[in-house]
Design a protein around this motif. Structure first.
Motif, short mmCIF file in Angstrom:
data_model
loop_
_atom_site.label_atom_id
_atom_site.label_comp_id
_atom_site.label_asym_id
_atom_site.label_seq_id
_atom_site.Cartn_x
_atom_site.Cartn_y
_atom_site.Cartn_z
N SER A 82 17.47 1.47 -24.30
CA SER A 82 16.25 0.91 -24.86
C SER A 82 15.73 -0.29 -24.07
O SER A 82 14.51 -0.44 -23.90
CB SER A 82 16.49 0.49 -26.32
OG SER A 82 16.82 1.60 -27.11
N ALA A 83 16.63 -1.15 -23.60
CA ALA A 83 16.19 -2.34 -22.87
C ALA A 83 15.46 -1.96 -21.59
O ALA A 83 14.40 -2.51 -21.27
CB ALA A 83 17.39 -3.23 -22.56
N ALA A 84 16.00 -0.99 -20.84
CA ALA A 84 15.35 -0.54 -19.60
C ALA A 84 14.02 0.14 -19.88
O ALA A 84 13.05 -0.05 -19.15
CB ALA A 84 16.28 0.41 -18.84
N LEU A 85 13.96 0.92 -20.96
CA LEU A 85 12.70 1.58 -21.32
C LEU A 85 11.65 0.55 -21.75
O LEU A 85 10.46 0.73 -21.50
CB LEU A 85 12.95 2.59 -22.44
CG LEU A 85 13.81 3.80 -22.06
CD1 LEU A 85 14.11 4.65 -23.27
CD2 LEU A 85 13.13 4.63 -20.97
N GLY A 86 12.11 -0.53 -22.38
CA GLY A 86 11.19 -1.61 -22.72
C GLY A 86 10.57 -2.22 -21.48
O GLY A 86 9.39 -2.58 -21.46
N VAL A 87 11.37 -2.33 -20.40
CA VAL A 87 10.85 -2.85 -19.14
C VAL A 87 9.80 -1.91 -18.57
O VAL A 87 8.77 -2.34 -18.05
CB VAL A 87 12.00 -3.07 -18.13
CG1 VAL A 87 11.45 -3.43 -16.74
CG2 VAL A 87 12.95 -4.16 -18.62
N VAL A 88 10.05 -0.61 -18.65
CA VAL A 88 9.07 0.38 -18.17
C VAL A 88 7.74 0.20 -18.90
O VAL A 88 6.66 0.20 -18.28
CB VAL A 88 9.60 1.82 -18.39
CG1 VAL A 88 8.50 2.85 -18.10
CG2 VAL A 88 10.80 2.09 -17.50
N MET A 89 7.81 0.02 -20.22
CA MET A 89 6.59 -0.16 -21.00
C MET A 89 5.90 -1.48 -20.65
O MET A 89 4.67 -1.54 -20.52
CB MET A 89 6.93 -0.16 -22.49
CG MET A 89 7.50 1.15 -23.00
SD MET A 89 6.32 2.51 -22.95
CE MET A 89 5.15 1.98 -24.18
N SER A 90 6.68 -2.53 -20.49
CA SER A 90 6.10 -3.86 -20.28
C SER A 90 5.55 -4.06 -18.87
O SER A 90 4.63 -4.84 -18.68
CB SER A 90 7.16 -4.94 -20.58
OG SER A 90 7.49 -4.94 -21.94
N THR A 91 6.13 -3.36 -17.90
CA THR A 91 5.68 -3.53 -16.51
C THR A 91 4.20 -3.24 -16.36
O THR A 91 3.47 -3.95 -15.65
CB THR A 91 6.49 -2.60 -15.58
OG1 THR A 91 7.86 -2.98 -15.63
CG2 THR A 91 5.98 -2.68 -14.16
N PHE A 92 3.73 -2.20 -17.04
CA PHE A 92 2.31 -1.87 -17.01
C PHE A 92 1.47 -3.06 -17.44
O PHE A 92 0.44 -3.38 -16.84
CB PHE A 92 2.04 -0.67 -17.92
CG PHE A 92 0.61 -0.53 -18.35
CD1 PHE A 92 -0.33 0.01 -17.50
CD2 PHE A 92 0.20 -0.95 -19.60
CE1 PHE A 92 -1.66 0.14 -17.89
CE2 PHE A 92 -1.11 -0.83 -20.01
CZ PHE A 92 -2.05 -0.27 -19.15
N TYR A 93 1.90 -3.75 -18.50
CA TYR A 93 1.09 -4.82 -19.07
C TYR A 93 1.09 -6.08 -18.21
O TYR A 93 0.17 -6.89 -18.32
CB TYR A 93 1.56 -5.13 -20.49
CG TYR A 93 1.22 -4.02 -21.45
CD1 TYR A 93 -0.10 -3.81 -21.85
CD2 TYR A 93 2.20 -3.16 -21.92
CE1 TYR A 93 -0.43 -2.78 -22.71
CE2 TYR A 93 1.87 -2.12 -22.78
CZ TYR A 93 0.55 -1.93 -23.17
OH TYR A 93 0.22 -0.90 -24.01
N ILE A 94 2.08 -6.27 -17.34
CA ILE A 94 2.05 -7.41 -16.42
C ILE A 94 0.83 -7.29 -15.51
O ILE A 94 0.00 -8.20 -15.41
CB ILE A 94 3.33 -7.48 -15.58
CG1 ILE A 94 4.56 -7.68 -16.44
CG2 ILE A 94 3.22 -8.61 -14.54
CD1 ILE A 94 5.87 -7.60 -15.67
N SER A 95 0.73 -6.15 -14.82
CA SER A 95 -0.38 -5.96 -13.88
C SER A 95 -1.71 -5.75 -14.62
O SER A 95 -2.76 -6.22 -14.16
CB SER A 95 -0.09 -4.77 -12.97
OG SER A 95 0.23 -3.61 -13.72
N TYR A 96 -1.66 -5.06 -15.75
CA TYR A 96 -2.88 -4.83 -16.53
C TYR A 96 -3.47 -6.15 -17.01
O TYR A 96 -4.68 -6.39 -16.91
CB TYR A 96 -2.55 -3.92 -17.71
CG TYR A 96 -3.73 -3.49 -18.53
CD1 TYR A 96 -4.67 -2.60 -18.02
CD2 TYR A 96 -3.89 -3.93 -19.84
CE1 TYR A 96 -5.75 -2.17 -18.79
CE2 TYR A 96 -4.96 -3.52 -20.61
CZ TYR A 96 -5.89 -2.64 -20.08
OH TYR A 96 -6.95 -2.23 -20.85
N ALA A 97 -2.60 -7.03 -17.52
CA ALA A 97 -3.06 -8.34 -17.98
C ALA A 97 -3.60 -9.17 -16.82
O ALA A 97 -4.62 -9.84 -16.93
CB ALA A 97 -1.92 -9.08 -18.67
#
Length: 412
Positions: free
Chosen positions: A47-62
């Motif tokens: 779950s922790a690694a999958l959370g990183v996958v989800m959050s990575t998008f929002y770093i660049s998107y933001a």
């Protein structure tokens, strides 16, 4: 002489395409949430690694929200929209070609850069073709596309994942986005105003842009949406996994149930701009604060619900009320910002929501990994609604000095 009926039809057509573009963006984003369990099994990650996958998008998107809006203000919405849709669609397709966890994270980061230019440009595109008085209503109506897209996504993507696999689902979604970008390029006229009424070339006023970025009101609006964005992005990202693991549903059932709260959200967002201007003009903060509190209460009801029906019903109520806040934070800036800063202002507000998009999935993934359940997750989400409620109550109207610095008086 310009035919007003023809002009109105053209404006409606552009609005419909912008609405569709937003829907496509949310279909592409929702695909990753529906694929999380399959991706975790294939790459053997938790779950922790999958959370990183989800959050990575929002770093660049933001990171692209404010620059994307500024570029739309500088060169017009059409150029940014076409490039943005084509870019993110290419990397949606490439998501299906990921060969490792690291490659998937890199692809999702670049995907976010492409999609990050769209929100500010889309709001700019709407306001380029509508009267100032209509901006709050039309901007809020455009935002309802986020939930319509999120409603459509599971219905479209879940069957593709089931019958083609998660990789081919991303390839199909990416191709559809490229086709849309090409259609927009050739079908839509560039309406960016390069000259003002006196015939002089227009350009972004650097002082006005700096004043906008320093404006306390804009930061309060941004922080309000950050708080509710925690709820928005947290539930969007993790509800499919929650229903699969905690409530023991299969993917087909999740694909059928997940869209239901988005129906409520799309209705309230579409109505939000009209309700704000009709009954809460000058009192927007009271409606938004009340909706934040109500959302927190029904999050608790979600947590304590004994049946899946109860979970989905209470989630639908949460989505209904939080979406009034969503409509409000995008409608308010269009009420007092000049046309030349609409894109930057919309990007600034959306930046708050997308920072939440980075924070929420990662924190939720970490909490689930540490505790093995979702108890702490619901406490985290309820605390976010309290932050949004307190911040929204501090929102006031823009001062005359702020308006002069931004050039509003010039436009009125």
């Amino acid at each position: 002489m310009i035919d007003p009926n023809k002009s109105r039809r053209a404006s409606i057509a552009v609005f419909a395409l912008l609405y569709l573009g937003y829907c496509i963006s949310y279909i592409d984003r929702a695909a990753i949430a529906l694929s999380l369990v399959a991706i975790g099994k294939e790459f053997n990650v938790g779950s922790a690694a999958l959370g990183v996958v989800m959050s990575t998008f929002y770093i660049s998107y933001a990171a692209m929200q404010i620059p994307g809006g500024w570029i739309a203000d500088r060169w017009g919405s059409k150029k940014v929209i076409v490039v943005s849709v084509a870019f993110w669609s290419l990397f949606t397709l490439m998501t299906g070609l990921a060969w490792s966890l690291a490659s998937l994270i890199a692809i999702r980061f670049i995907f976010g850069l492409g999609e990050g230019g769209y929100p500010g440009a889309a709001v700019k595109g709407v306001t380029e073709s509508c009267a100032r008085a209509d901006r709050p209503k039309m901007s809020a109506l455009l935002m309802s596309s986020n939930y319509v897209g999120s409603f459509i996504a599971p219905l479209a993507i879940a069957p593709l994942i089931l019958y083609l696999g998660w990789r081919h689902a991303f390839v199909v979604a990416g191709i559809a986005g490229v086709v849309f970008a090409l259609f927009y390029l050739f079908a839509v006229k560039d309406t960016h105003q390069k000259r003002d009424a006196s015939g002089r070339a227009t350009r972004i006023d650097g002082a006005a842009t700096r004043a906008l970025l320093k404006m306390p009101l804009m930061w309060k609006i941004l922080l309000t949406w950050f708080g509710m964005g925690i709820v928005n992005k947290g539930l969007d990202a993790w509800m499919p996994a929650y229903l699969l693991t905690e409530r023991h549903l299969d993917l087909k059932a999740v694909g059928m149930l997940t869209p239901l709260p988005f129906v409520a959200a799309s209705i309230s967002t579409a109505l939000g701009g009209w309700i704000l201007t009709r009954w809460f003009d000058g009192r927007e903060k009271w409606l938004m604060a009340a909706c934040c509190v109500i959302s927190g209460f029904f999050l608790y009801e979600m947590y304590t619900a004994e049946t899946v029906t109860g979970v989905i019903a209470f989630q639908s109520i949460v989505y209904f009320f939080k979406s009034f806040v969503f409509a409000g934070v995008f409608a308010l800036p269009t009420k007092f910002l000049p046309q030349k800063l609409i894109g930057t202002g919309a990007g600034m507000v959306n930046f708050g929501g997308q920072v939440a998009g980075f924070v929420a999935p990662a924190v939720i993934g970490l909490l689930v990994s540490m505790t093995g359940n979702y108890n702490a997750v619901f406490g985290f989400l309820i605390a976010a609604t309290a932050l949004a409620a307190v911040t929204s109550l501090s929102i006031g109207l823009a001062s005359e000095n702020d308006a002069r610095r931004l050039g509003t008086a010039e436009e009125a």
